[in-house]
Each structure stands twice: as C-alpha cells, then as structure tokens.
Write a protein that holds these residues in place. Structure first.
Motif, mmCIF file in Angstrom:
data_model
loop_
_atom_site.group_PDB
_atom_site.id
_atom_site.type_symbol
_atom_site.label_atom_id
_atom_site.label_comp_id
_atom_site.label_asym_id
_atom_site.label_seq_id
_atom_site.Cartn_x
_atom_site.Cartn_y
_atom_site.Cartn_z
ATOM 1 N N ARG A 108 0.865 -1.168 0.000
ATOM 2 C CA ARG A 108 0.000 0.000 0.000
ATOM 3 C C ARG A 108 0.906 1.222 0.000
ATOM 4 N N LYS A 162 -9.346 -1.979 0.455
ATOM 5 C CA LYS A 162 -9.770 -1.216 1.634
ATOM 6 C C LYS A 162 -11.009 -1.842 2.289
ATOM 7 N N GLN A 163 -11.905 -2.384 1.473
ATOM 8 C CA GLN A 163 -13.118 -3.019 2.000
ATOM 9 C C GLN A 163 -12.832 -4.390 2.615
ATOM 10 N N GLY A 164 -11.656 -4.948 2.332
ATOM 11 C CA GLY A 164 -11.285 -6.241 2.900
ATOM 12 C C GLY A 164 -11.808 -7.449 2.149
ATOM 13 N N PHE A 165 -12.434 -7.230 0.999
ATOM 14 C CA PHE A 165 -12.935 -8.358 0.196
ATOM 15 C C PHE A 165 -11.773 -9.182 -0.341
ATOM 16 N N SER A 176 -7.913 -0.679 -5.258
ATOM 17 C CA SER A 176 -7.688 -0.111 -3.921
ATOM 18 C C SER A 176 -8.954 -0.165 -3.068
ATOM 19 N N ARG A 177 -10.097 0.102 -3.676
ATOM 20 C CA ARG A 177 -11.348 0.039 -2.926
ATOM 21 C C ARG A 177 -11.637 -1.380 -2.429
ATOM 22 N N VAL A 178 -11.393 -2.368 -3.283
ATOM 23 C CA VAL A 178 -11.608 -3.763 -2.886
ATOM 24 C C VAL A 178 -10.670 -4.119 -1.724
ATOM 25 N N THR A 192 -7.451 -9.044 0.193
ATOM 26 C CA THR A 192 -6.457 -8.347 1.015
ATOM 27 C C THR A 192 -5.017 -8.604 0.615
#
Length: 161
Positions: free
Chosen positions: A31, A53-56, A49-51, A58
């Motif tokens: 990151r 950040k959401q933890g779907f 990055s959104r995926v 990692t």
C-alpha cells in the motif's frame, strides 16, 4: 508457446491488445500498490484499492480476485493473486505462487496472459527468471505469455516469438 516482454508502465499495458488476462500479484503489505498493479488501479479509477480497503481481497497468501477491466485497459479480465507479506517473498514462495497462478489461469481457459513477476523480499532478477521458467511456463497451457519487466529482468528471459 510464445514469450514476449514489455516495459512496466501505462505504455506497456496499452500495447497488450489481444491478451486474454492480466495476472497481478498483490502482497498484503503493498500500500500503495506498486508497479503494474498501481498502473492498473489508476486506470480502473481506484477499483482495486477500494476492494483492498473493504477487505474483500487483502493480498494474503492464496487470496484470489477476478475483476473486469471494463475496457479501461485492452485486457478484459484481471486476476489478482495474494502473495502474503512481500518482505517474506523468496524463491520458494514465488515458485508456488507462479505455479498456482498457472493452474487457476488454465481453469479459466486463459490462452494468453500478461504478468509482472513479483519482486522484493530476498529475490533478485535471476531468481525471478528462474521461477518463471521452472514453475509458471511448464504449468501454463496457454499459447502466449507476456512479462511486464524492467530491462535487467527482460534480458534474462528466454523470449520466444
């Protein structure tokens, strides 16, 4: 099987017309996203990055994600492979990640793939080239592999047209 190389960057990505899939290797401690993953994320307006950040997805070892490119790069499918911690990356873990990626890409009926070989940890360009030749190329059943690489690594790869 053909093996070609392109420089890492937006220009290299844009030159990949006709490639079925892009395989990105993402570490859990990456990151911001480095290299090709970062360029792809930029083109996808931060979707990767959104995926993350959401933890779907990692980036932990053996984590997998399939994303559509929605035409933002010339490759329709993007496979993201979790590496675990980049600082722990060595020749053995790289070989396992590449072999696993080849198997998954085969199951998805990928005929041509582009990828950037993971670096960092205790890896140099010679170890990256060896892992590709010993673990990915024999296991990948498609017809075309394109490696996004810097010039030092590209010189070590057995380019075949």
């Amino acid at each position: 099987m053909s093996l070609t190389t392109y420089d890492i960057g937006l220009e290299g990505l844009d030159a990949l017309a006709g490639v079925d899939a892009l395989c990105l290797f993402v570490a859990e401690d990456d990151r911001p996203l480095p290299g090709t993953a970062g360029y792809v994320d930029w083109r996808l307006s931060g979707a990767l990055s959104r995926v993350l950040k959401q933890g779907f997805f990692t980036g932990v070892k053996d984590d997998w994600l399939l994303l559509p490119s929605d035409g933002r790069i010339p490759i329709p499918r993007i496979f993201a492979v979790g590496l675990g911690a980049r600082k722990n990356l060595d020749a053995g873990s790289l070989g396992k990640a590449l072999a696993s990626a080849a198997q998954v890409l085969d199951k998805a009926k990928v005929e041509s793939v582009a990828l950037e070989l993971p670096s960092g940890g205790r890896l140099d360009e010679a170890a990256q080239a060896e892992a590709l030749q010993k673990h990915f190329l024999p296991a990948f059943k498609g017809k075309r592999v394109t490696v996004l690489a810097d010039k030092a690594l590209a010189k070590l790869l057995p380019v075949r047209k």
